[in-house]
Scaffold this active site. Structure first.
Site, PDB file in Angstrom:
ATOM      1  N   HIS A 171      20.452  30.367 -18.239  1.00  0.00           N
ATOM      2  CA  HIS A 171      20.458  31.227 -17.062  1.00  0.00           C
ATOM      3  C   HIS A 171      19.448  30.769 -15.998  1.00  0.00           C
ATOM      4  O   HIS A 171      19.769  30.607 -14.832  1.00  0.00           O
ATOM      5  CB  HIS A 171      20.083  32.663 -17.475  1.00  0.00           C
ATOM      6  CG  HIS A 171      20.842  33.187 -18.650  1.00  0.00           C
ATOM      7  ND1 HIS A 171      22.081  33.772 -18.549  1.00  0.00           N
ATOM      8  CD2 HIS A 171      20.508  33.217 -19.967  1.00  0.00           C
ATOM      9  CE1 HIS A 171      22.483  34.144 -19.754  1.00  0.00           C
ATOM     10  NE2 HIS A 171      21.568  33.813 -20.634  1.00  0.00           N
TER      11      HIS A 171
HETATM   12  O1  RIB Z   1      19.128  37.712 -19.802  1.00  0.00           O
HETATM   13  C1  RIB Z   1      18.692  36.382 -19.655  1.00  0.00           C
HETATM   14  C2  RIB Z   1      17.292  36.344 -19.167  1.00  0.00           C
HETATM   15  O2  RIB Z   1      16.444  37.003 -20.101  1.00  0.00           O
HETATM   16  C3  RIB Z   1      16.720  34.924 -19.052  1.00  0.00           C
HETATM   17  O3  RIB Z   1      15.771  34.902 -18.025  1.00  0.00           O
HETATM   18  C4  RIB Z   1      16.047  34.701 -20.375  1.00  0.00           C
HETATM   19  O4  RIB Z   1      14.964  33.776 -20.301  1.00  0.00           O
HETATM   20  C5  RIB Z   1      15.503  36.073 -20.658  1.00  0.00           C
HETATM   21  O5  RIB Z   1      14.277  36.200 -19.949  1.00  0.00           O
END
Ligand code: RIB
Ligand code: CA
Length: 356
Positions: free
Chosen positions: A280
């Site tokens: 992500h």
């Molecule tokens: O939901 C995904 C996010 O939550 C990303 O930033 C991962 O690193 C966690 O922090």
């Protein structure tokens, strides 16, 4: 009574060098975002601020210092931020990112954390360089909430803010429509969106928000590590995906990536049904550098605090039910595969530059 939502176009961003501050809860995909920013030729990495989320803030600081040092960016200032949410008990996720946040990898930084807190750093840098700095957050919004409450003009002092958080048209990873970063500190997220609504009336740029529905198109697989190793001249890694993710590479950057991702792949295999990973955070950095990677639409975003299974849900008002100024550009689609190709190229270049 609805009032037709007048759409707002995102500002046209010129290509070229961008001054970034990253707000991280390093974590495995945060680690990739740090490597991408440290290795990208168009990035002036001003500083990194840390926040408790995936793991406790001490581990986040240690991981962030270690990853930056491995990437040859040990000179970048790293500030300690919030050790927990505004109004809730900290909830971490060792099952996702490992007991210390980098899966099976361990870092042992020599550098030390900044003497400035995350909020002090953010405010001092934004005031010193008005309109120049893009903030990219990839953890809970606790630091940003504290900063904008301390300085309501912060949205006008920052050039842009990109947030990895929420989900708008797809499923959540914590609850049916709830995403982790918002879930950890929904009060902070609501504060940020509410503060931005008042600031956009004074000319601030709305926050660009990339939720899971878009960031989950950014997936890293064993074949991508094979491609990076080949491009870095390390050689061809053969075998099954699991053999690839255990293969010795003899390169500090790729050994870190391999061992961290192997844990993340095991998590995704168990919970998402594939041996690979949604990455992500680096996608949001990539899109902040090249907004053509995503399609966005202006709206008003709020955060549900009602408890139950919608607690922490990010709610976008597409039809003008909420009589408030636009505070967000929500990403509705994105080209994850195109970004992954760019991530591979930056990782390969870093691996070439940083040898054992
Ligand atoms: O939901 C995904 C996010 O939550 C990303 O930033 C991962 O690193 C966690 O922090
Ligand atoms: Ca993160």
């Amino acid at each position: 009574m609805r009032s037709p939502r007048v759409s707002v176009a995102p500002p046209r961003r010129e290509a070229g060098r961008q001054s970034l501050i990253l707000d991280v809860d390093t974590g495995i995909d945060d680690m990739l975002a740090l490597l991408y920013a440290a290795g990208h030729p168009d990035v002036d990495l001003v500083a990194v601020t840390t926040v408790a989320g995936n793991v406790g803030v001490d581990d986040v600081v240690c991981n962030t210092l270690g990853v930056l040092e491995l990437a040859g960016a040990g000179h970048v200032e790293v500030a300690a931020g919030a050790a927990g949410p505004i109004a809730r008990t900290l909830c971490t996720t060792p099952e996702t990112h490992g007991p210390h946040g980098l899966g099976h990898a361990v870092v042992d930084p020599v550098g030390t954390v900044s003497g400035r807190s995350a909020v002090t750093l953010l405010l001092e840098e934004a005031r010193a360089r008005p309109g120049e700095i893009t903030l990219v957050t990839m953890g809970p919004l606790t630091n940003l909430a504290a900063a904008v409450l301390a300085e309501p003009n912060l949205p006008l002092l920052l050039k842009d803010v990109w947030v990895m958080g929420g989900t708008f048209t797809g499923a959540g990873n914590v609850a049916p429509r709830v995403e982790w970063n918002i879930h950890v500190d929904p009060e902070a997220a609501r504060t940020v969106f509410h503060q931005w609504s008042t600031a956009t009336e004074r000319g601030a740029t709305p926050i660009t928000v990339m939720g899971l529905d878009v960031t989950e198109t950014s997936q890293f697989h064993a074949r991508d590590l094979v491609a990076v190793a080949e491009a870095a001249g390390i050689g061809t890694i053969g075998g099954t995906d699991k053999e690839v993710m255990a293969a010795p590479l003899g390169n500090p950057v790729l050994d870190l990536v391999r061992d961290a991702l192997r844990f993340y792949f095991e998590f995704h295999e168990e919970y998402d049904g594939f041996y690979g990973a949604h990455v992500h955070d680096p996608f949001v950095v990539g899109a902040a550098l090249d907004p053509t990677l995503v399609e966005v639409r202006s709206t008003v975003v709020d955060v549900d605090l009602g408890g139950g299974h919608t607690d922490g849900e990010t709610v976008a008002d597409w039809r003008g039910h909420v009589d408030k100024p636009v505070n967000a550009f929500v990403a509705l689609s994105g080209d994850g595969p195109k970004f992954i190709a760019r991530l591979r190229a930056v990782l390969a270049e870093l691996a070439c530059r940083v040898t054992a």
